[in-house]
Every structure is written in structure tokens, then in C-alpha cells.
Design a protein around this motif. Structure first.
Motif, short mmCIF file in Angstrom:
data_model
loop_
_atom_site.label_atom_id
_atom_site.label_comp_id
_atom_site.label_asym_id
_atom_site.label_seq_id
_atom_site.Cartn_x
_atom_site.Cartn_y
_atom_site.Cartn_z
N PHE A 32 0.63 -1.13 0.01
CA PHE A 32 -0.07 0.07 -0.08
C PHE A 32 0.76 1.15 0.02
CE2 PHE A 32 -2.47 -3.55 2.24
CZ PHE A 32 -3.71 -3.32 1.12
N TRP A 41 -1.78 1.22 -7.58
CA TRP A 41 -2.99 1.58 -7.03
C TRP A 41 -3.74 2.81 -7.83
CZ3 TRP A 41 -6.32 -0.97 -3.83
CH2 TRP A 41 -5.95 -1.96 -3.22
N THR A 45 -7.71 2.90 -9.28
CA THR A 45 -8.50 3.68 -8.73
C THR A 45 -9.06 4.95 -9.79
OG1 THR A 45 -6.86 5.28 -7.72
CG2 THR A 45 -7.75 3.42 -6.36
N ALA A 53 -6.35 5.10 -2.87
CA ALA A 53 -5.98 4.13 -2.62
C ALA A 53 -5.86 4.00 -1.06
CB ALA A 53 -4.52 3.92 -3.03
N VAL A 80 -8.57 -5.47 -5.55
CA VAL A 80 -7.61 -5.50 -4.60
C VAL A 80 -6.77 -6.90 -4.42
CG1 VAL A 80 -7.48 -5.77 -1.91
CG2 VAL A 80 -8.99 -4.00 -3.07
#
Length: 142
Positions: A32, A41, A45, A53, A80
Motif C-alpha cells: 500500500f 493503486w 482507482t 488508494a 484488491v
């Protein structure tokens, strides 16, 4: 990286993230917070119109998922899983096989993985994935 060190499998001289080389690798960093992961991410998104994210593993299945529109939750869940799985494979390829891939190469792999998963969904579920499928197809054509 700590687990590899305990098992004496860490071939690397440091616990630094092998994808960004900027911080110590933790689960939250790898999936992350790493600049490599953030790029991935950010792409998905924007592409699938999901919330910004998540910052960690707790948020992804809590606040972040709750912020995803109910009609997009299935898409979000699959994205995810595809992101985490693909980052994990890229990290392991780097550590164990000295193979490095750009984040754009990972994006391409994730796009194809998602299209495969979407096409394998039961008939009634596929309609829920139409927007994401179309968006991914358009991005691959670009």
C-alpha cells in the motif's frame, strides 16, 4: 523480510523494499505505501473510479471498501486481490530470481488477470463487472 531472515533465506543484505528501495519492507509498505504499489493503486482507482488508494491492510477491508459504491464492490474486491497477488509475485521474482519488472509491466499483467477473472465470472455476475471490463479494454487499446 523478517521471516526470510529468520529462515536464513534472505539473500539480500538489507530489509529494504526491493521494489522501491526507499523504506523497510513491511506488509503495509509493500502492498500500500511503496511508490511502486502507489503507482499501481493510482492507475486502478482512476481507471475504475474507485476511492483513493487505501494506506494499509486494515483500511482496505474497512474504510476503503465501505467507501466503494455498492455497485462497484465486486470490482473493487477483485482489483484488491489482483494488485496484492501481482505485487507479491513481482517481489518474489526480484528476491528469488533476480527478475525486476516495471510497475507498467505489472499493470499490464494485472489488466489481463482481471479480464480473465471477469470473463470467468458466472453469467449474472458478469454484468456487474461490465464497466471495469470496458475500462480495462480501453486502457489496453490505448
Amino acid at each position: 523480510m523478517d521471516n526470510l531472515e529468520r529462515r536464513r533465506c534472505n539473500r539480500l543484505p538489507t530489509a529494504t523494499c526491493v521494489l522501491c528501495h526507499l523504506a523497510i519492507e513491511t506488509m503495509d509498505h509493500l502492498f500500500f505505501q511503496c511508490s511502486f504499489a502507489r503507482h499501481i493503486w493510482g492507475y486502478f482507482t482512476r481507471l475504475c473510479q474507485l476511492p483513493d488508494a487505501p494506506r494499509d491492510r486494515i483500511a482496505v477491508w474497512g474504510d476503503w471498501r465501505a467507501a466503494v459504491r455498492p455497485t462497484c464492490r465486486l470490482t473493487g474486491d477483485l482489483i484488491v486481490k489482483a494488485i496484492v497477488w501481482s505485487i507479491w509475485l513481482a517481489r518474489n521474482a526480484c528476491i528469488f530470481n533476480a527478475i525486476t519488472m516495471s510497475s507498467d509491466a505489472i499493470l499490464y499483467k494485472i489488466d489481463h488477470l482481471l479480464l480473465f477473472w471477469f470473463s470467468s465470472a458466472p453469467e449474472g455476475t458478469r454484468e456487474k463487472l461490465d464497466f471495469a471490463t470496458s475500462a480495462i479494454h480501453r486502457s489496453l487499446e490505448f
